[in-house]
Design a protein around this motif. Structure first.
Motif, PDB file in Angstrom:
ATOM      1  N   ILE A 171      48.121  33.565  27.700  1.00 35.61           N
ATOM      2  CA  ILE A 171      49.315  34.413  27.530  1.00 35.61           C
ATOM      3  C   ILE A 171      49.859  34.983  28.836  1.00 35.61           C
ATOM      4  O   ILE A 171      51.014  35.386  28.887  1.00 35.61           O
ATOM      5  CB  ILE A 171      49.071  35.555  26.512  1.00 35.61           C
ATOM      6  N   ALA A 172      49.038  35.051  29.894  1.00 33.12           N
ATOM      7  CA  ALA A 172      49.504  35.655  31.157  1.00 33.12           C
ATOM      8  C   ALA A 172      48.790  35.009  32.348  1.00 33.12           C
ATOM      9  O   ALA A 172      48.134  35.699  33.129  1.00 33.12           O
ATOM     10  CB  ALA A 172      49.261  37.159  31.135  1.00 33.12           C
ATOM     11  N   PRO A 173      48.898  33.687  32.513  1.00 37.10           N
ATOM     12  CA  PRO A 173      48.096  32.978  33.520  1.00 37.10           C
ATOM     13  C   PRO A 173      48.329  33.437  34.954  1.00 37.10           C
ATOM     14  O   PRO A 173      47.397  33.428  35.765  1.00 37.10           O
ATOM     15  CB  PRO A 173      48.501  31.517  33.350  1.00 37.10           C
ATOM     16  N   ASP A 174      49.536  33.848  35.272  1.00 32.10           N
ATOM     17  CA  ASP A 174      49.857  34.198  36.655  1.00 32.10           C
ATOM     18  C   ASP A 174      49.827  35.690  36.938  1.00 32.10           C
ATOM     19  O   ASP A 174      50.115  36.115  38.061  1.00 32.10           O
ATOM     20  CB  ASP A 174      51.221  33.607  37.031  1.00 32.10           C
ATOM     21  N   ARG A 175      49.489  36.469  35.921  1.00 31.31           N
ATOM     22  CA  ARG A 175      49.447  37.927  36.122  1.00 31.31           C
ATOM     23  C   ARG A 175      48.343  38.275  37.112  1.00 31.31           C
ATOM     24  O   ARG A 175      47.231  37.754  37.035  1.00 31.31           O
ATOM     25  CB  ARG A 175      49.207  38.635  34.795  1.00 31.31           C
ATOM     26  N   LEU A 176      48.668  39.165  38.010  1.00 33.82           N
ATOM     27  CA  LEU A 176      47.683  39.665  38.960  1.00 33.82           C
ATOM     28  C   LEU A 176      47.094  40.961  38.429  1.00 33.82           C
ATOM     29  O   LEU A 176      47.822  41.856  38.017  1.00 33.82           O
ATOM     30  CB  LEU A 176      48.318  39.913  40.325  1.00 33.82           C
ATOM     31  N   ILE A 177      45.776  41.024  38.440  1.00 33.25           N
ATOM     32  CA  ILE A 177      45.059  42.240  38.051  1.00 33.25           C
ATOM     33  C   ILE A 177      44.128  42.569  39.204  1.00 33.25           C
ATOM     34  O   ILE A 177      43.296  41.739  39.582  1.00 33.25           O
ATOM     35  CB  ILE A 177      44.269  42.042  36.731  1.00 33.25           C
ATOM     36  N   ALA A 178      44.286  43.748  39.757  1.00 33.90           N
ATOM     37  CA  ALA A 178      43.510  44.164  40.930  1.00 33.90           C
ATOM     38  C   ALA A 178      43.612  43.117  42.034  1.00 33.90           C
ATOM     39  O   ALA A 178      42.633  42.804  42.713  1.00 33.90           O
ATOM     40  CB  ALA A 178      42.057  44.439  40.546  1.00 33.90           C
ATOM     41  N   GLY A 179      44.806  42.535  42.182  1.00 41.26           N
ATOM     42  CA  GLY A 179      45.057  41.570  43.237  1.00 41.26           C
ATOM     43  C   GLY A 179      44.551  40.164  42.973  1.00 41.26           C
ATOM     44  O   GLY A 179      44.671  39.293  43.838  1.00 41.26           O
ATOM     45  N   ARG A 180      43.970  39.923  41.808  1.00 44.80           N
ATOM     46  CA  ARG A 180      43.438  38.593  41.486  1.00 44.80           C
ATOM     47  C   ARG A 180      44.224  37.985  40.334  1.00 44.80           C
ATOM     48  O   ARG A 180      44.545  38.666  39.367  1.00 44.80           O
ATOM     49  CB  ARG A 180      41.967  38.692  41.056  1.00 44.80           C
ATOM     50  N   SER A 181      44.485  36.681  40.420  1.00 44.14           N
ATOM     51  CA  SER A 181      45.156  36.013  39.312  1.00 44.14           C
ATOM     52  C   SER A 181      44.129  35.694  38.230  1.00 44.14           C
ATOM     53  O   SER A 181      42.976  35.357  38.525  1.00 44.14           O
ATOM     54  CB  SER A 181      45.877  34.744  39.789  1.00 44.14           C
ATOM     55  N   ILE A 182      44.559  35.810  36.996  1.00 42.71           N
ATOM     56  CA  ILE A 182      43.680  35.535  35.858  1.00 42.71           C
ATOM     57  C   ILE A 182      43.214  34.083  35.905  1.00 42.71           C
ATOM     58  O   ILE A 182      42.037  33.786  35.695  1.00 42.71           O
ATOM     59  CB  ILE A 182      44.422  35.859  34.541  1.00 42.71           C
ATOM     60  N   LYS A 183      44.131  33.180  36.198  1.00 46.12           N
ATOM     61  CA  LYS A 183      43.816  31.748  36.240  1.00 46.12           C
ATOM     62  C   LYS A 183      42.747  31.455  37.299  1.00 46.12           C
ATOM     63  O   LYS A 183      41.790  30.722  37.043  1.00 46.12           O
ATOM     64  CB  LYS A 183      45.090  30.962  36.536  1.00 46.12           C
ATOM     65  N   THR A 184      42.889  32.046  38.480  1.00 48.57           N
ATOM     66  CA  THR A 184      41.919  31.827  39.555  1.00 48.57           C
ATOM     67  C   THR A 184      40.569  32.426  39.193  1.00 48.57           C
ATOM     68  O   THR A 184      39.525  31.829  39.451  1.00 48.57           O
ATOM     69  CB  THR A 184      42.448  32.436  40.879  1.00 48.57           C
ATOM     70  N   ALA A 185      40.570  33.592  38.598  1.00 50.57           N
ATOM     71  CA  ALA A 185      39.312  34.238  38.198  1.00 50.57           C
ATOM     72  C   ALA A 185      38.568  33.375  37.180  1.00 50.57           C
ATOM     73  O   ALA A 185      37.350  33.201  37.274  1.00 50.57           O
ATOM     74  CB  ALA A 185      39.581  35.626  37.631  1.00 50.57           C
ATOM     75  N   LEU A 186      39.287  32.823  36.200  1.00 52.71           N
ATOM     76  CA  LEU A 186      38.650  31.982  35.190  1.00 52.71           C
ATOM     77  C   LEU A 186      38.065  30.719  35.813  1.00 52.71           C
ATOM     78  O   LEU A 186      36.991  30.266  35.408  1.00 52.71           O
ATOM     79  CB  LEU A 186      39.638  31.611  34.078  1.00 52.71           C
TER      80      LEU A 186
END
Length: 163
Positions: free
Chosen positions: A133-148
């Protein structure tokens, strides 16, 4: 209005039906607009592994409630569906778990609420539905997609839509 990501989980009862009702309650009680809802995923238990598999999903809402008022509302909804935070085992079985993952770009570190969620980047069972639902959202400077991409998704399966 704040843009908020919320993770849903449970492994007791008819979890997917509970999600449907809980999402309606969140929208009604938080005077929120549902912006997105992920698919449901069946996932291995985390923490206490000697229990049934969980169903997990994520939603994105828009609300005017402040983070603490929203947390109060989420806890009230959990209780409505049978959760008793005072008596439960940490990471144990539950009918409904509602975790606020991110509230806009707000950072909080308090006894009742930490934002973004402190264990978000350790939990593929939250990141996988969030990527939907939000693959490119940055949370605390990190992208959800990259974190996964840095975590194992073994044992996590997307469930078919209920229709």
């Amino acid at each position: 209005m704040a843009d908020v990501l919320i993770a849903l989980g449970g492994n007791i009862g008819e979890v997917r039906a509970t999600f449907r009702k809980a999402i309606a309650d969140i929208c009604g009680m938080a005077q929120a607009a549902l912006l997105a809802r992920s698919s449901d995923y069946v996932t291995p238990p985390w923490g206490d592994e000697a229990q049934a598999r969980f169903v997990n999903a994520c939603i994105e809402i828009e609300t005017s409630l402040d983070p603490h008022a929203l947390l109060f509302t989420l806890h009230k909804i959990e209780k409505k569906f049978g959760r008793d935070r005072a008596r439960e085992t940490r990471w144990g079985p539950r009918t409904l778990d509602l975790d606020m993952i991110a509230y806009d770009d707000v950072s909080l570190d308090g006894p009742e609420l930490t934002l973004p969620h402190p264990r978000l980047f350790e939990r593929a069972f939250v990141l996988m539905p969030l990527v939907e639902i939000a693959p490119d959202r940055l949370i605390a400077g990190r992208s959800i997609k990259t974190a996964l991409a840095g975590l194992s998704t073994e044992g996590i399966e997307r469930l078919p839509d209920l229709g």
